[in-house]
Design an enzyme around this catalytic site. Structure first.
Site, short mmCIF file in Angstrom:
data_model
loop_
_atom_site.label_atom_id
_atom_site.label_comp_id
_atom_site.label_asym_id
_atom_site.label_seq_id
_atom_site.Cartn_x
_atom_site.Cartn_y
_atom_site.Cartn_z
CD1 TRP A 1 -2.09 -2.31 1.90
CD2 TRP A 1 -3.03 -1.31 -0.10
NE1 TRP A 1 -3.22 -2.98 1.12
CE2 TRP A 1 -3.73 -2.47 0.01
CE3 TRP A 1 -3.28 -0.36 -1.39
CZ2 TRP A 1 -4.71 -2.82 -0.78
CZ3 TRP A 1 -4.33 -0.78 -2.10
CH2 TRP A 1 -4.85 -1.94 -1.91
CG ASP B 1 -3.20 4.24 3.73
OD1 ASP B 1 -4.36 3.87 4.54
OD2 ASP B 1 -2.97 3.53 2.71
CE LYS C 1 -8.80 -2.59 4.46
NZ LYS C 1 -9.28 -2.39 3.08
N1 PMP Z 1 -4.48 1.57 1.69
C1 PMP Z 1 -4.62 0.50 2.53
C2 PMP Z 1 -3.78 0.24 3.94
C3 PMP Z 1 -5.47 -0.64 2.36
O1 PMP Z 1 -5.65 -1.55 3.09
C4 PMP Z 1 -6.45 -0.35 1.38
C5 PMP Z 1 -7.38 -1.34 0.71
N2 PMP Z 1 -7.26 -2.69 1.16
C6 PMP Z 1 -6.17 0.74 0.36
C7 PMP Z 1 -5.23 1.62 0.66
C8 PMP Z 1 -7.02 1.05 -0.82
O2 PMP Z 1 -8.18 1.48 -0.40
P1 PMP Z 1 -9.42 1.56 -1.60
O3 PMP Z 1 -9.75 0.15 -1.92
O4 PMP Z 1 -10.43 2.26 -0.54
O5 PMP Z 1 -8.94 2.64 -2.52
#
Ligand code: PMP
Length: 362
Positions: A100, A174, A198
């Site tokens: 991520w 994040d 989450k």
């Molecule tokens: N950052 C983290 C830590 C994540 O776990 C996720 C999704 N699993 C995202 C970003 C991406 O998020 P989204 O799918 O809501 O764009």
């Protein structure tokens, strides 16, 4: 989602009752976002969240859309120029500890002058580099971290103190898969963002919490609907917000308060994670590669000694009502997500199944 919340939402779906139980003749999805009913729902969600997470008054809470991945662009568009010379792209520094934060670094490169301050890629993203070794540039506007890497199961147990590292940069976090699982050290944070799906509610809502002094520095090309200052000035209603997701998140926040708040959630999350890691570490069949000091409480990836057993493990688990255990496609193996709504009994059921499976395949 906590079952209690789903049951409540179902009972309110056709005709929403206000705090006094008075029905208003329509469901939340049918309300104008500017009407008094939805305005009260949104204000309640925001104030409950502020109190749950102990968000200080000099931070704005924004309800946005686009998820974590959109924020990977929205953050640099809003913050890269914080400390840039006029006409120059601002410097943004990244600590990459998994997929991520890697994605965040790549996206920010479209808008800013990015730099890799530290990375644990060499270890296969099983560790977090010691903050003392991070190479943060003196001119960096912000330093980005992902406080819990959902795929690799790597979590910061404490946020870095950039000031103590000699940096004036803002810390951007994040916290998509960490928010509401434990208290937040706001004094170290400039901005935190996370998709709701989450620990907060259904997908479609993105939470942004931003220190007020970071507003007002957006690039000219930043879309108005993604300009934090515009969103803040309009109380998250510059455009139509994700109303139903905000309502559902508000019900989750009420539920969290009934559980005893974030401190109580943290105690439960520690117990759940400990039970699962103990089961993994004491077995001859399962393993988790993450360094002990940064193992995630929320997402626990684990591997069977041989890949050949994966299908049997998953189908037996599904037969026992244990779902969604398949690891992310980029790493394989298994992954257990222990978000707030998962009770300790759920983890105990998984551990019992893992032990029984190991006996059968000894
Ligand atoms: N950052 C983290 C830590 C994540 O776990 C996720 C999704 N699993 C995202 C970003 C991406 O998020 P989204 O799918 O809501 O764009």
């Amino acid at each position: 989602m906590p079952e209690e919340v789903l049951v409540q939402a179902a009972s309110e779906m056709l005709d929403w009752p206000d705090a006094n139980g008075k029905r208003c003749g329509m469901g939340v999805m049918e309300m104008s976002h500017r009407g008094k009913e939805f305005t009260s729902i949104c204000a309640h969600a925001e104030s409950t969240l502020r109190s749950l997470l102990a968000v200080p008054a000099h931070f704005k809470i924004l309800f946005m859309q686009g998820g974590g991945l959109a924020e990977n662009a929205i953050v640099p568009m809003n913050l890269n120029a914080l400390r840039a010379q006029p006409g120059q792209r601002g410097q943004t520094d990244f600590v990459v500890t998994g997929s991520w934060s890697q994605k965040s670094l790549q996206e920010a490169g479209k808008y800013s002058d990015t730099h890799l301050a530290a990375s644990s890629q060499a270890s296969g993203f099983t560790d977090i580099p010691d903050p003392a070794s991070w190479e943060i540039r003196q001119g960096a506007s912000y330093v980005h971290i992902c406080s819990n890497e959902t795929i690799h199961g790597v979590e910061f147990q404490a946020l870095p103190d950039l000031k103590a590292l000699g940096s004036d940069a803002a810390l951007v976090v994040d916290f998509s898969s960490q928010v509401a699982s434990r208290p937040v050290e706001w004094s170290r944070i400039g901005l935190a963002f996370g998709g709701a799906q989450k620990n907060l509610g259904p997908a479609g809502l993105t939470l942004v919490v931003v220190r007020e002094d970071l507003l007002g520095h957006a690039m000219a090309i930043c879309p108005s609907a993604f300009n934090y200052q515009t969103v803040a000035a309009n109380g998250s209603m510059y455009n139509t917000p994700p109303t139903y997701a905000i309502y559902m998140a508000g019900l989750v926040f009420d539920w969290l308060q009934r559980q005893g708040g974030i401190a109580a959630m943290e105690v439960q999350n520690i117990s759940k994670a400990r039970a699962l890691y103990q089961a993994i570490d004491s077995s001859g069949l399962y393993s988790n590669p993450v360094a002990a000091h940064c193992r995630s409480r929320m997402n626990v990836p684990f591997f069977l000694r041989t890949e050949a057993l994966n299908d049997a493990f998953l189908s037996g688990a599904a037969a026992a009502g244990l779902l969604q255990l398949k690891g992310h496609k980029s790493v394989g193996g298994m992954r257990t997500s222990l978000y707030n709504a998962m009770p300790l009994t759920g983890v105990q059921a998984l551990v019992a199944y893992m032990q029984e499976f190991e006996r059968r395949h000894a």
